[in-house]
Design a protein around this motif. Structure first.
Motif, PDB file in Angstrom:
ATOM      1  N   GLU A   6       0.823  -1.207   0.000  1.00 50.21           N
ATOM      2  CA  GLU A   6       0.000   0.000   0.000  1.00 50.21           C
ATOM      3  C   GLU A   6       0.864   1.267   0.000  1.00 50.21           C
ATOM      4  N   ASN A   7       1.987   1.214   0.705  1.00 49.67           N
ATOM      5  CA  ASN A   7       2.820   2.402   0.895  1.00 49.67           C
ATOM      6  C   ASN A   7       4.085   2.446   0.031  1.00 49.67           C
ATOM      7  N   ARG A   8       4.387   1.367  -0.678  1.00 52.85           N
ATOM      8  CA  ARG A   8       5.655   1.277  -1.420  1.00 52.85           C
ATOM      9  C   ARG A   8       5.817   2.414  -2.430  1.00 52.85           C
ATOM     10  N   GLU A   9       4.789   2.687  -3.212  1.00 57.99           N
ATOM     11  CA  GLU A   9       4.891   3.716  -4.251  1.00 57.99           C
ATOM     12  C   GLU A   9       5.158   5.095  -3.634  1.00 57.99           C
ATOM     13  N   LYS A  10       4.423   5.414  -2.564  1.00 56.53           N
ATOM     14  CA  LYS A  10       4.645   6.692  -1.878  1.00 56.53           C
ATOM     15  C   LYS A  10       6.054   6.754  -1.303  1.00 56.53           C
ATOM     16  N   PHE A  11       6.506   5.639  -0.755  1.00 60.29           N
ATOM     17  CA  PHE A  11       7.839   5.576  -0.157  1.00 60.29           C
ATOM     18  C   PHE A  11       8.924   5.812  -1.214  1.00 60.29           C
ATOM     19  N   VAL A  12       8.789   5.159  -2.361  1.00 62.44           N
ATOM     20  CA  VAL A  12       9.774   5.318  -3.440  1.00 62.44           C
ATOM     21  C   VAL A  12       9.770   6.753  -3.952  1.00 62.44           C
ATOM     22  N   ASP A  13       8.587   7.320  -4.163  1.00 56.95           N
ATOM     23  CA  ASP A  13       8.505   8.717  -4.604  1.00 56.95           C
ATOM     24  C   ASP A  13       9.155   9.651  -3.588  1.00 56.95           C
ATOM     25  N   TYR A  14       8.911   9.378  -2.334  1.00 53.00           N
ATOM     26  CA  TYR A  14       9.460  10.197  -1.247  1.00 53.00           C
ATOM     27  C   TYR A  14      10.988  10.139  -1.247  1.00 53.00           C
ATOM     28  N   THR A  15      11.539   8.919  -1.311  1.00 53.57           N
ATOM     29  CA  THR A  15      12.998   8.792  -1.271  1.00 53.57           C
ATOM     30  C   THR A  15      13.653   9.342  -2.531  1.00 53.57           C
TER      31      THR A  15
END
Length: 185
Positions: free
Chosen positions: A94-103
């Motif tokens: 659920e959070n992987r895409e947001k996490f990758v965009d964030y990093t």
């Protein structure tokens, strides 16, 4: 080693089952407060090692060892509070895409500080859950954020997953011996 859909390697099924058996024995022999105290301590040690690395220290082995400890402790927390791997994987996906965009949109130093923040947030969630004041979803989200942070540390080559896995295997064997001798963890 199996390959997850995300392309990351994880332990084989047999290794996971053995690890789970050891963690189940630990959970039977430890009170929730003891398991939580162990987890909080190991998280603190990883925060220290990441901070030292950011300050320019050459602490690769210590960092790998502490990552392995935190991986074991996330498993212990999951076992203690009856959280399934499926719940964690669902939260991570659920959070992987947001996490990758964030990093991707922040600097290395900022991302390292974010890893420390996620570890501290996990500590807080453990403490609150141990006192019965925190809901399950927050703990699941914290565990998934810590696991994503560890994946990030591997992706930026701060640590090598294989070295962490070696440390984890060594620590699990030590834990198993202590359980047999009733010197828990």
């Amino acid at each position: 080693m199996d390959k997850h859909r995300s392309g990351r390697y994880c332990c084989s099924y047999g290794v996971r089952m053995k690890k789970q058996k050891i963690l189940n024995l630990c959970t039977k022999n430890l009170r929730k407060s003891q398991a939580c105290t162990l987890a909080v301590e190991e998280i603190s040690e990883l925060i220290t090692e990441i901070s030292l690395k950011m300050a320019g220290e050459n602490n690769y082995e210590d960092l790998c060892e502490e990552v392995a400890d935190v991986k074991i402790m996330t498993g212990l927390v999951m076992t203690t509070f009856d959280i399934s791997r499926k719940e964690i994987e669902s939260a991570k996906n659920e959070n992987r895409e947001k996490f990758v965009d964030y990093t991707d949109s922040h600097s290395y130093v900022f991302n390292m500080k974010s890893c420390i923040y996620e570890l501290a947030k996990f500590q807080k969630a453990i403490c609150k859950k141990a006192r019965g004041r925190h809901n399950r979803k927050d703990l699941v989200d914290s565990i998934s954020a810590v696991e994503l942070s560890i994946e990030y540390l591997c992706e930026v080559n701060l640590i090598d997953r294989k070295d962490c896995d070696k440390w984890e295997k060594k620590k699990m064997k030590r834990m198993q011996k202590r359980i047999r001798k009733h010197q828990i963890v």
